[in-house]
Design a protein around this motif. Structure first.
Motif, mmCIF file in Angstrom:
data_model
loop_
_atom_site.group_PDB
_atom_site.id
_atom_site.type_symbol
_atom_site.label_atom_id
_atom_site.label_comp_id
_atom_site.label_asym_id
_atom_site.label_seq_id
_atom_site.Cartn_x
_atom_site.Cartn_y
_atom_site.Cartn_z
ATOM 1 N N UNK A 208 33.105 65.862 45.394
ATOM 2 C CA UNK A 208 33.488 66.983 44.526
ATOM 3 C C UNK A 208 32.241 67.634 43.921
ATOM 4 N N UNK A 209 31.314 66.811 43.438
ATOM 5 C CA UNK A 209 30.115 67.334 42.781
ATOM 6 C C UNK A 209 29.309 68.212 43.721
ATOM 7 N N UNK A 210 29.028 67.729 44.905
ATOM 8 C CA UNK A 210 28.199 68.493 45.842
ATOM 9 C C UNK A 210 28.938 69.725 46.368
ATOM 10 N N UNK A 211 30.247 69.617 46.545
ATOM 11 C CA UNK A 211 31.015 70.791 46.949
ATOM 12 C C UNK A 211 30.941 71.883 45.898
ATOM 13 N N UNK A 212 30.989 71.486 44.635
ATOM 14 C CA UNK A 212 30.913 72.440 43.532
ATOM 15 C C UNK A 212 29.525 73.084 43.477
ATOM 16 N N UNK A 213 28.485 72.291 43.602
ATOM 17 C CA UNK A 213 27.126 72.848 43.617
ATOM 18 C C UNK A 213 26.947 73.827 44.771
ATOM 19 N N UNK B 219 20.425 68.551 50.348
ATOM 20 C CA UNK B 219 20.056 67.407 49.513
ATOM 21 C C UNK B 219 18.554 67.138 49.590
ATOM 22 N N UNK B 220 18.048 66.974 50.805
ATOM 23 C CA UNK B 220 16.652 66.553 50.964
ATOM 24 C C UNK B 220 15.830 67.476 51.862
ATOM 25 N N UNK B 221 16.338 68.665 52.131
ATOM 26 C CA UNK B 221 15.542 69.652 52.835
ATOM 27 C C UNK B 221 15.450 69.452 54.335
ATOM 28 N N UNK B 222 14.763 70.388 54.952
ATOM 29 C CA UNK B 222 14.563 70.347 56.401
ATOM 30 C C UNK B 222 13.512 69.297 56.762
ATOM 31 N N UNK B 223 13.651 68.750 57.959
ATOM 32 C CA UNK B 223 12.614 67.867 58.484
ATOM 33 C C UNK B 223 12.620 66.458 57.920
ATOM 34 N N UNK B 224 13.628 66.102 57.133
ATOM 35 C CA UNK B 224 13.696 64.758 56.563
ATOM 36 C C UNK B 224 14.432 63.825 57.511
ATOM 37 N N UNK B 225 14.046 62.546 57.520
ATOM 38 C CA UNK B 225 14.744 61.562 58.341
ATOM 39 C C UNK B 225 15.918 61.005 57.531
ATOM 40 N N UNK B 226 17.112 61.463 57.850
ATOM 41 C CA UNK B 226 18.304 61.064 57.122
ATOM 42 C C UNK B 226 18.846 59.763 57.706
ATOM 43 N N UNK B 227 18.845 58.710 56.880
ATOM 44 C CA UNK B 227 19.263 57.394 57.346
ATOM 45 C C UNK B 227 20.221 56.752 56.347
ATOM 46 N N UNK C 43 21.822 59.554 42.512
ATOM 47 C CA UNK C 43 23.070 59.549 41.755
ATOM 48 C C UNK C 43 24.083 60.532 42.331
ATOM 49 N N UNK C 44 25.349 60.098 42.348
ATOM 50 C CA UNK C 44 26.452 60.962 42.791
ATOM 51 C C UNK C 44 26.175 61.603 44.145
ATOM 52 N N UNK C 45 25.544 60.853 45.014
ATOM 53 C CA UNK C 45 25.228 61.317 46.370
ATOM 54 C C UNK C 45 25.546 60.179 47.326
ATOM 55 N N UNK C 46 26.441 60.399 48.251
ATOM 56 C CA UNK C 46 26.871 59.331 49.152
ATOM 57 C C UNK C 46 26.130 59.393 50.485
ATOM 58 N N UNK C 47 26.157 58.272 51.170
ATOM 59 C CA UNK C 47 25.607 58.237 52.529
ATOM 60 C C UNK C 47 26.289 59.256 53.432
ATOM 61 N N UNK C 48 27.563 59.426 53.238
ATOM 62 C CA UNK C 48 28.314 60.313 54.125
ATOM 63 C C UNK C 48 27.821 61.756 54.023
ATOM 64 N N UNK C 49 27.396 62.163 52.825
ATOM 65 C CA UNK C 49 26.805 63.489 52.657
ATOM 66 C C UNK C 49 25.491 63.572 53.424
ATOM 67 N N UNK D 182 32.559 68.115 54.120
ATOM 68 C CA UNK D 182 33.202 69.289 54.738
ATOM 69 C C UNK D 182 32.478 70.610 54.498
ATOM 70 N N UNK D 183 31.631 70.686 53.454
ATOM 71 C CA UNK D 183 30.944 71.940 53.139
ATOM 72 C C UNK D 183 29.421 71.814 53.126
ATOM 73 N N UNK D 184 28.910 70.694 52.695
ATOM 74 C CA UNK D 184 27.487 70.559 52.362
ATOM 75 C C UNK D 184 26.683 70.017 53.530
#
Length: 232
Positions: free
Chosen positions: A128-133, A94-102, A75-81, A87-89
Motif C-alpha cells: 500500500x505504501x509504495x503504491x501510494x508513493x 526503490x534502488x535505481x537503475x543498474x542495481x543488483x536486486x536480490x 523499512x516498509x519495503x518487501x522483497x516482492x517489490x 502491481x504498480x511499482x
C-alpha cells in the motif's frame, strides 16, 4: 563534523538485543540465503539513503516487520517489490537503475510458504505504501520510509513473527530517528498511525500523522497521504 550515511550505518550495525533481529548485522542460518545476507541488506539501505539525500518526506511507523525490512533491509519495503512483483511499482523506484536486486530469504527454507518461496516475502503495508508513493509521484527518491525502532522485534516463537517494540526499544530507536533527521534536514516527518505519532511527540519530534494502512485502513491512509501532498 556532520553525520554521514556511512557513520549512521555503522551505528545501526552494532546494535544487539534479545528477541531482536538486526537485518544489517544478523544472519539466520537456513532462513537467510547465506552468510552474505546481512551485507546485501546493508548495501540496499545505503543505496536507498544515498538516492534520497534531498527527500522532502520522512514517513515513520513503529517497528520493522519480518515480511518487509527484515529481508529487504529497508523499512516498509518487501522483497516482492524489489523482485518486480508489485502491481504498480518498478524496482528502479526503490534502488535505481543498474542495481543488483536480490532476495535474502532462502527459497529452500521449509518455513516459507509456496508463494514466499517463489516470489519472496510480501508485506501488505509495504504494498500500500509504495503504491501510494507511486501514484503521488514520490516513489522516485523524494520520500524515506523508517521505523522508530528500526530493527525487527520478534516473539520467542521464532523469527517469522512480529511484536510491538517495548518502551526501552523505542528509547533506543528514537536516537536513530534523530540521526536520520540529521541526514535529511529538509524532510517533513509524517507518523504512520497514532501510536507512532504519540511516541514522536513524546520525544518532541514535530510530525504530521496519517492513519496506518493495516487493519482495513488502506483507503483512509491513501486519502490522508494525498491530502498531505496537496498541502505541500
Amino acid at each position: 563534523m556532520s553525520l554521514t550515511i556511512e557513520a549512521f550505518l555503522k551505528h545501526l550495525h552494532i546494535y544487539r538485543a534479545p528477541l531482536v533481529f538486526n537485518p544489517w548485522r544478523d544472519y539466520a542460518p537456513g532462513l537467510d540465503i547465506g552468510p552474505e545476507a546481512p551485507q546485501i541488506r546493508a548495501a540496499n539501505l545505503q543505496r536507498y539513503l544515498e538516492l534520497r539525500r534531498r527527500a522532502h518526506y520522512l514517513f515513520i511507523a513503529e517497528g520493522l516487520g519480518y515480511q518487509g525490512g527484515h529481508f529487504s533491509g529497508m523499512a516498509m519495503t518487501s522483497e516482492r517489490i524489489l523482485l518486480g512483483h508489485h502491481p504498480e511499482v518498478r524496482p528502479e523506484e526503490v534502488l535505481g537503475e543498474g542495481w543488483e536486486y536480490r532476495r535474502t530469504s532462502n527459497p529452500a527454507s521449509p518455513l516459507l510458504k509456496g508463494t514466499q518461496r517463489a516470489l519472496g516475502f510480501n508485506e501488505p503495508t509495504a504494498t500500500v505504501m509504495w503504491g501510494c508513493l507511486h501514484r503521488e509521484h514520490l516513489g522516485i527518491f523524494d520520500a524515506v520510509l523508517w521505523n522508530i525502532f528500526p530493527f525487527h522485534p520478534y516473539k520467542k516463537e521464532g523469527l517469522l513473527t512480529n511484536r510491538t517494540p517495548d518502551g526501552n526499544e523505542l528509547n533506543v530507536g528514537i536516537v536513530y530517528a534523530k540521526q536520520l533527521l540529521e541526514l535529511l534536514p529538509d524532510a517533513q516527518v509524517v507518523a504512520i498511525g497514532q501510536k507512532a505519532a504519540q511516541t514522536l511527540e513524546k520525544y518532541r519530534i514535530p510530525c504530521d500523522c496519517v492513519p496506518h494502512p493495516s487493519m482495513g485502513g488502506a483507503n483512509k491512509f491513501k486519502a490522508a497521504v494525498a491530502e498531505l501532498f496537496r498541502r505541500g
